[in-house]
Design a protein around this motif. Structure first.
Motif, mmCIF file in Angstrom:
data_model
loop_
_atom_site.group_PDB
_atom_site.id
_atom_site.type_symbol
_atom_site.label_atom_id
_atom_site.label_comp_id
_atom_site.label_asym_id
_atom_site.label_seq_id
_atom_site.Cartn_x
_atom_site.Cartn_y
_atom_site.Cartn_z
ATOM 1 N N LEU A 20 -83.502 11.297 -111.877
ATOM 2 C CA LEU A 20 -84.624 10.491 -111.399
ATOM 3 C C LEU A 20 -84.592 9.098 -112.026
ATOM 4 N N ALA A 21 -84.294 9.036 -113.304
ATOM 5 C CA ALA A 21 -84.190 7.735 -113.968
ATOM 6 C C ALA A 21 -83.070 6.903 -113.354
ATOM 7 N N ILE A 22 -81.942 7.554 -113.065
ATOM 8 C CA ILE A 22 -80.799 6.836 -112.498
ATOM 9 C C ILE A 22 -81.120 6.319 -111.096
ATOM 10 N N VAL A 23 -81.691 7.170 -110.238
ATOM 11 C CA VAL A 23 -81.974 6.738 -108.862
ATOM 12 C C VAL A 23 -83.082 5.694 -108.837
ATOM 13 N N CYS A 24 -83.997 5.743 -109.802
ATOM 14 C CA CYS A 24 -85.037 4.711 -109.867
ATOM 15 C C CYS A 24 -84.426 3.352 -110.196
ATOM 16 N N SER A 27 -82.665 2.219 -107.127
ATOM 17 C CA SER A 27 -83.618 1.804 -106.103
ATOM 18 C C SER A 27 -84.103 0.378 -106.339
ATOM 19 N N VAL A 28 -84.325 0.039 -107.606
ATOM 20 C CA VAL A 28 -84.764 -1.313 -107.948
ATOM 21 C C VAL A 28 -83.594 -2.295 -107.911
ATOM 22 N N LYS A 29 -82.416 -1.809 -108.202
ATOM 23 C CA LYS A 29 -81.226 -2.669 -108.291
ATOM 24 C C LYS A 29 -80.701 -3.072 -106.916
ATOM 25 N N ASP A 39 -81.427 -6.310 -115.419
ATOM 26 C CA ASP A 39 -82.641 -6.859 -114.809
ATOM 27 C C ASP A 39 -83.461 -5.757 -114.141
ATOM 28 N N ALA A 40 -82.774 -4.775 -113.543
ATOM 29 C CA ALA A 40 -83.488 -3.665 -112.912
ATOM 30 C C ALA A 40 -84.261 -2.858 -113.953
ATOM 31 N N ALA A 289 -88.617 14.278 -105.541
ATOM 32 C CA ALA A 289 -88.694 12.863 -105.896
ATOM 33 C C ALA A 289 -87.300 12.247 -105.963
ATOM 34 N N VAL A 290 -86.365 12.959 -106.596
ATOM 35 C CA VAL A 290 -84.985 12.469 -106.693
ATOM 36 C C VAL A 290 -84.384 12.296 -105.295
#
Length: 334
Positions: A20-24, A27-29, A39-40, A289-290
Motif C-alpha cells: 500500500l505504501a509503494i502504490v501510494c 500514485s502520487v508520482k 518529491d512524491a 485498497a492496494v
C-alpha cells in the motif's frame, strides 16, 4: 504459541501495508507529469516546497479516495459472501452497484438532486432496495436462497437496472454528459469536501461490519449450528447487510460503480488468512485498497497523457483473476 496460520496472517498484513505504501507513492508520482520519488514522498508527508511537490500534492485526494473505495467495496463483498454463504456474492453481481446508480440517476434527473450528503443517502437507499429485491427473488421456490438462484437473480437485476439507467440518461444529453464518466467508475474526481462528508457514513459501515465478524464466523457453520451457539442468525444477517450496503452505496456515490473488487479480493485474501472474519475483513480492506490504487495508477501510466478509468481497468484485472480462482478451486476438489 504462535501458529503457522497466525504467522501467515501477520505476514499478509505486513506485506499489504508495504504494498500500500509503494502504490501510494506510485500514485502520487505518476500521471500526466512524472515526479521524482523524493518529491512524491515529501508530498505525501504534506510538503509543497517545490513545483513538483505542489503538483504531487494535488494527486493525494485521488490516492486517498482509491484507498477508501477499495477498502469499502472489498469489505462489502466479504460481508455479502458471508451473509449469503455464496462465493459469487459481490456488490456488482448482486445488483447493489446498479441499484445505487439507478437511485442517483433518478434523483438527479427527475428531482434535481444536488449535494454530496443527499446523494450518498439516496445511493444507500438504492443499494438496499436492490439487495432486498435480489435476496427476495433468489429465495423464491424450493430450497430457498441457494447460491445459484441468488447469482442468477443478481445478474438479471443488474442487467435490468443498467438498462433503466441508460434509458433515463440517453434522452437527456446534459445529464448524460455530466455523469457518463461517473457511470464508468473512477477516482479522478476526488475532492476533500466530498470525502469528509462521506467519512462518517463509511466509518459507521466499517464499524458495523467489524462488530459482526464473530457472528459472521458463526454463520459460516450453518444456521442450525449458529443458533445452537447462541447466535441470533436473523439479526446478524440484517445488521451485517446494513453495514455492507452503507459501504457499497457511499462508495458508489463517490466513485461510481466499480465491479470485481468485492468479488475477487475476498477470495484471494481468504486463501492466505483463512476464513476467520476477524482477520478476513480488515485484511480484505487492505488488499482492496492496494488493488484500486494500483489499478488507477496503471490506468494513468499505460495511456499517458490520457488515462483509463479504474472502472474499465478492474474488469480487465478482475476477470482473469476470478477465472484463476475458479480453476484453482476445481483442482482442489479433484
Amino acid at each position: 504459541m504462535i501458529t503457522t496460520t497466525h504467522t501467515r496472517r501477520l505476514a499478509f498484513v505486513v506485506a499489504a501495508l508495504a504494498l500500500l505504501a509503494i502504490v501510494c507513492v506510485c500514485s502520487v508520482k505518476f500521471g500526466v507529469r512524472s515526479i521524482s520519488t523524493d518529491d512524491a514522498i515529501n508530498a505525501l508527508l504534506g510538503h509543497s516546497d517545490t513545483t513538483e511537490q505542489a503538483a504531487a500534492l494535488k494527486r493525494i485526494p485521488r490516492t486517498v479516495l482509491g484507498i477508501v473505495i477499495g477498502a469499502a467495496l472489498a469489505v462489502a463483498g466479504t460481508t455479502m459472501q458471508a451473509v449469503t454463504r455464496n462465493p459469487l456474492a459481490d456488490p456488482g453481481i448482486f445488483g447493489v452497484l446498479s441499484g445505487a446508480s439507478l437511485a442517483v440517476v433518478i434523483g438527479i434527473t427527475f428531482f434535481s438532486m444536488s449535494g454530496a450528503v443527499i446523494t450518498m443517502i439516496v445511493a444507500v437507499i438504492g443499494s438496499a432496495a436492490a439487495a432486498v429485491f435480489v435476496y427476495t427473488v433468489g429465495s423464491l421456490g424450493r430450497g430457498g436462497a441457494t447460491p445459484l438462484k441468488l447469482a442468477l437473480a443478481g445478474a438479471a437485476t443488474t442487467a435490468a437496472l443498467s438498462s433503466l439507467v441508460s434509458a433515463i440518461l440517453l434522452p437527456r444529453i446534459d445529464v448524460m454528459d455530466k455523469f457518463r464518466f461517473w457511470q464508468i467508475g473512477g477516482v479522478g474526481g476526488a475532492e476533500w469536501d466530498r470525502m469528509s462528508m462521506a467519512a462518517p457514513f463509511l466509518g459507521i459501515g466499517f464499524v458495523v461490519v467489524l462488530a459482526m465478524t464473530t457472528g459472521l464466523n458463526a454463520l459460516a457453520l450453518g444456521d442450525d449450528v449458529a443458533t445452537s451457539l447462541g447466535e441470533n442468525v436473523l439479526r446478524t444477517r440484517i445488521v451485517a447487510s446494513i453495514g455492507a450496503v452503507i459501504l457499497c452505496g457511499v462508495a458508489t456515490a463517490l466513485a461510481g460503480p466499480i465491479a470485481f473488487v468485492g468479488l475477487v479480493v475476498p477470495h484471494i485474501t481468504r486463501m492466505v488468512v483463512g476464513t476467520d472474519h476477524r482477520w478476513l475483513v480488515p485484511c480484505s480492506a487492505l488488499a482492496g485498497a492496494v488493488l484500486i490504487v494500483a489499478a488507477d495508477t496503471f490506468g494513468r501510466v499505460i495511456t499517458r497523457p490520457s488515462e483509463i478509468a479504474v472502472g474499465i481497468i478492474m474488469p480487465l484485472i478482475g476477470a482473469p483473476l476470478f477465472i484463476w480462482i475458479i480453476r484453482r478451486q476445481k483442482v482442489k476438489e479433484l
